[in-house]
Each structure stands twice: as structure tokens, then as C-alpha cells.
Design an enzyme around this catalytic site. Structure first.
Site, mmCIF file in Angstrom:
data_model
loop_
_atom_site.group_PDB
_atom_site.id
_atom_site.type_symbol
_atom_site.label_atom_id
_atom_site.label_comp_id
_atom_site.label_asym_id
_atom_site.label_seq_id
_atom_site.Cartn_x
_atom_site.Cartn_y
_atom_site.Cartn_z
ATOM 1 N NE ARG A 37 -30.431 -96.804 -45.143
ATOM 2 C CZ ARG A 37 -29.276 -97.185 -44.632
ATOM 3 N NH1 ARG A 37 -28.495 -98.013 -45.308
ATOM 4 N NH2 ARG A 37 -28.888 -96.755 -43.437
ATOM 5 C CE LYS A 134 -16.862 -86.495 -43.121
ATOM 6 N NZ LYS A 134 -17.470 -85.585 -42.153
#
Ligand SMILES: NC(=O)c1ccc[n+]([C@@H]2O[C@H](COP(=O)([O-])OP(=O)(O)OC[C@H]3O[C@@H](n4cnc5c(N)ncnc54)[C@H](OP(=O)(O)O)[C@@H]3O)[C@@H](O)[C@H]2O)c1
Length: 309
Positions: A37, A134
């Protein structure tokens, strides 16, 4: 040889595990790419990590899990994707999964797991959806028909082992030690660089396709009593062992606000319930890393404890 190896995109190279994964991938001579990023490049520590990896051969793609175009562009240039975003960002993988499906060229995806098997843990009433998030990502990957490997490395050595599993301490005790439950239930610790080496070894290995790689190296699968035995031998002194019953631990978990109680939840899951070791790997669509890759010289718990003396 290098050109036959898969090209690997790692998401999270500025993070703890992602950095290790990128180093392991580069040293195994995979062409390695990192999605980074813009914001990370203005943080001096993260920039330093990116520079170290770039010097070692990493190709940086700018982008993020929220930017679909950046994902598609990156995916089109690689074969394998390993995601190592933190547990808080697990849901952010949904756009990535749909982009992988659209790109159609990814031979294998590793979602961000790297802990206990989320489908096997039995603390769902205590864990604030830590594991169910998850598991939800697993079901999405499977529903989309994306080839995968799940990595269940259990605990990192940097998590809880520096204090000998004493919540709130930063160093191992030298006088008395709390032992949760009867102290005979086994858990597993693996050093992050070894987790990365095992993970990268699976990338082009057909034995791990659409399977779970469990890490339960023999030298690293120990009960709390065994852990304290090793530490006592190293410091040449017996510690007073204070046994905390399951009921007492649960009471402390309920009395401590979230998220401060999560260390105790993980201790309860692993060293009282036995969530890392109660099941058989072979009957769980799994393979064990140290058996599959005996050449990887992983750090044992005893060696790790030497560094704490
Ligand atoms: N087994 C254990 O004992 C243990 C302990 C801790 C963690 N874990 C697991 O290990 C995995 C990795 O955790 P970690 O602690 O290594 O993570 P971390 O250090 O927090 O790093 C997260 C990485 O993900 C990147 N990232 C976050 N959001 C992103 C986005 N939207 N787009 C692109 N990149 C993004 C971050 O980039 P920026 O630099 O831009 O923020 C950073 O590089 C998780 O699944 C976690 O549950 C296991």
C-alpha cells in the site's frame, strides 16, 4: 531450475509474517512479488523492509485489497498468491478471492491463517469470531473452486513463548510459574522464519494441493509441564508450579475485557482443550510439514529458550 518455479505474490510483505515469507520465497529462488500500500511507503520502518526485500529481488506492485484493478493487474503476472494480512483483516480477502476467480490463472492460494486450524478449535463461544472468520474464508475459497493450501503452523515462537506462557509477562519466570489445566496437554510453537520456509516448500508440491499443512515438529510439540522442565534444566533451578484450574482460567477470561483476554483464550484453547493436537492429521485432509520436508532445519523450542537465558 529457477524458471520452472512458480511466481509468487505475497500480500503483507511489510508485516511480520509476510516479510519472512518474502525472504523465504526469494531465497528459494521464486520470482517474488509484493502488493504494497502507498501508506506503507511513508512509514520509515516499513519502507526499510520494502527496500531490504527489493534489494534481494522483490518486485513491488502498488495496490491494496480494496483496489480490484491493482489486484487483477498483479494476479495476471503470477501463479501463486500468499496472503498474510492480520487476523483483523481476514474479511478483506473476499475481494481478492473474487479477483482470483476472475483472473483464472492462479494455481494456488494461501489465505491468511497461520495459526491453529480454525475448523478444529472448540472455543467459539469465547473467541469473538476469531476462528469463524478464517473458516468463512476457507468455505468461500472452496465454493469458488480455487486451488488452495491452508497453513496451520500453530503458535509462533514470538507469541507467548518469550514469557513461558505467562500472560502479562515479557520474560520467562525464574521463581514461580502458572500452569493452566493439569499441564499435560500439548501445544506447538514454530519460529516465524521456519513457518515461512515450510510454507514456501509447499508451493509447487502436489502433495499439499487442496490440503492443510500442519506444523507439529516433534521438538516443538510440548505440554506446559514439559516446557517448564526444559526451562528449569536451563536455569538450573526448580520453579514453584501454581496450577490454575480450567474453571479458574475461564473465570479470569470472563472477568477480563476483550481483547485483553484473548491471550488467555488462546492458552485455554491450546493447553486446556488441546485444540492444536487432539485430532489426527492424516484423517483431517492434512499433511505434517516436518515429515514432508525433513531437510528444513527448524529451530526447536529448546534452542529458542537458549536465546532467552
Ligand atoms: N500463530 C501465531 O502465533 C500468530 C501470531 C500472530 C499472527 N498470526 C497470524 O499470522 C497472519 C499474519 O499476521 P501478522 O501479525 O504477520 O500481520 P501484520 O504484521 O499485522 O501485517 C499485516 C500486513 O498486511 C498488510 N495489509 C493489511 N491490510 C491490507 C490491505 N487492505 N491491502 C493490502 N495489504 C494489507 C499490511 O500492510 P501495511 O504495512 O500497509 O499496513 C501488513 O503488511 C494472520 O493470519 C494472523 O492471524 C499468527
Amino acid at each position: 531450475m529457477a524458471e520452472t518455479k512458480s511466481k509468487i505474490l505475497i500480500i503483507g510483505v511489510t508485516g511480520n509474517l509476510g516479510f519472512e515469507l518474502a525472504k523465504a520465497s526469494l531465497s528459494a529462488l521464486h520470482r517474488t512479488f509484493g502488493l504494497v500500500r502507498d501508506s506503507a511507503l511513508s512509514d520509515p520502518k516499513k519502507l526499510h523492509k520494502v527496500q531490504l526485500l527489493s534489494d534481494a529481488g522483490l518486485t513491488v506492485f502498488k495496490g491494496s485489497l480494496e483496489d480490484e484493478m491493482s489486484l487483477i493487474e498483479a494476479l495476471n503476472q503470477v501463479d501463486v498468491v500468499i496472503c498474510a494480512v492480520s487476523s483483523k483483516q481476514v474479511h478483506c480477502q473476499k475481494l481478492l478471492i473474487s479477483a482470483i476467480k476472475r483472473a483464472g490463472c492462479i494455481k494456488r492460494f494461501f489465505p491468511s491463517e497461520f495459526g491453529s486450524d480454525p475448523d478444529k478449535t472448540r472455543v467459539f463461544e469465547l473467541d469473538h469470531d476469531f476462528y469463524s472468520r478464517k473458516s468463512e474464508i476457507r468455505r468461500l475459497v472452496e465454493a469458488e473452486g480455487i486451488p488452495y493450501t491452508y497453513i496451520c503452523c500453530n503458535f509462533y515462537t514470538s507469541y507467548l513463548l518469550p514469557s513461558l506462557v505467562q500472560p502479562g509477562l515479557q520474560t520467562p519466570p525464574r521463581d514461580n510459574v502458572s500452569i493452566f489445566g493439569d499441564g499435560n496437554v500439548k501445544g506447538v510453537f514454530v519460529k516465524e522464519c521456519d513457518v515461512a520456509a515450510f510454507t514456501i516448500s509447499t508451493v509447487d508440491d502436489p502433495r499439499t494441493l487442496n490440503k492443510t499443512l500442519y506444523l507439529r515438529p516433534p521438538g516443538n510439540t510440548l505440554s506446559l509441564n514439559e516446557l517448564v522442565d526444559i526451562w528449569e534444566t536451563k536455569i538450573g533451578k526448580s520453579l514453584e508450579r501454581i496450577y490454575i484450574s480450567e474453571e479458574e482460567l475461564l473465570k479470569k477470561i470472563h472477568e477480563t475485557p476483550y481483547p485483553d483476554n484473548m491471550q488467555m483464550v488462546f492458552i485455554y484453547s491450546v493447553f486446556v482443550k488441546g485444540d492444536q493436537t487432539y485430532f489426527d492429521i492424516n484423517s483431517s485432509n492434512g499433511v505434517e510439514g516436518s515429515q514432508l520436508y525433513p531437510h528444513i532445519k527448524y529451530t526447536t523450542i529448546s534452542e529458542y529458550l537458549d536465546t532467552l537465558l
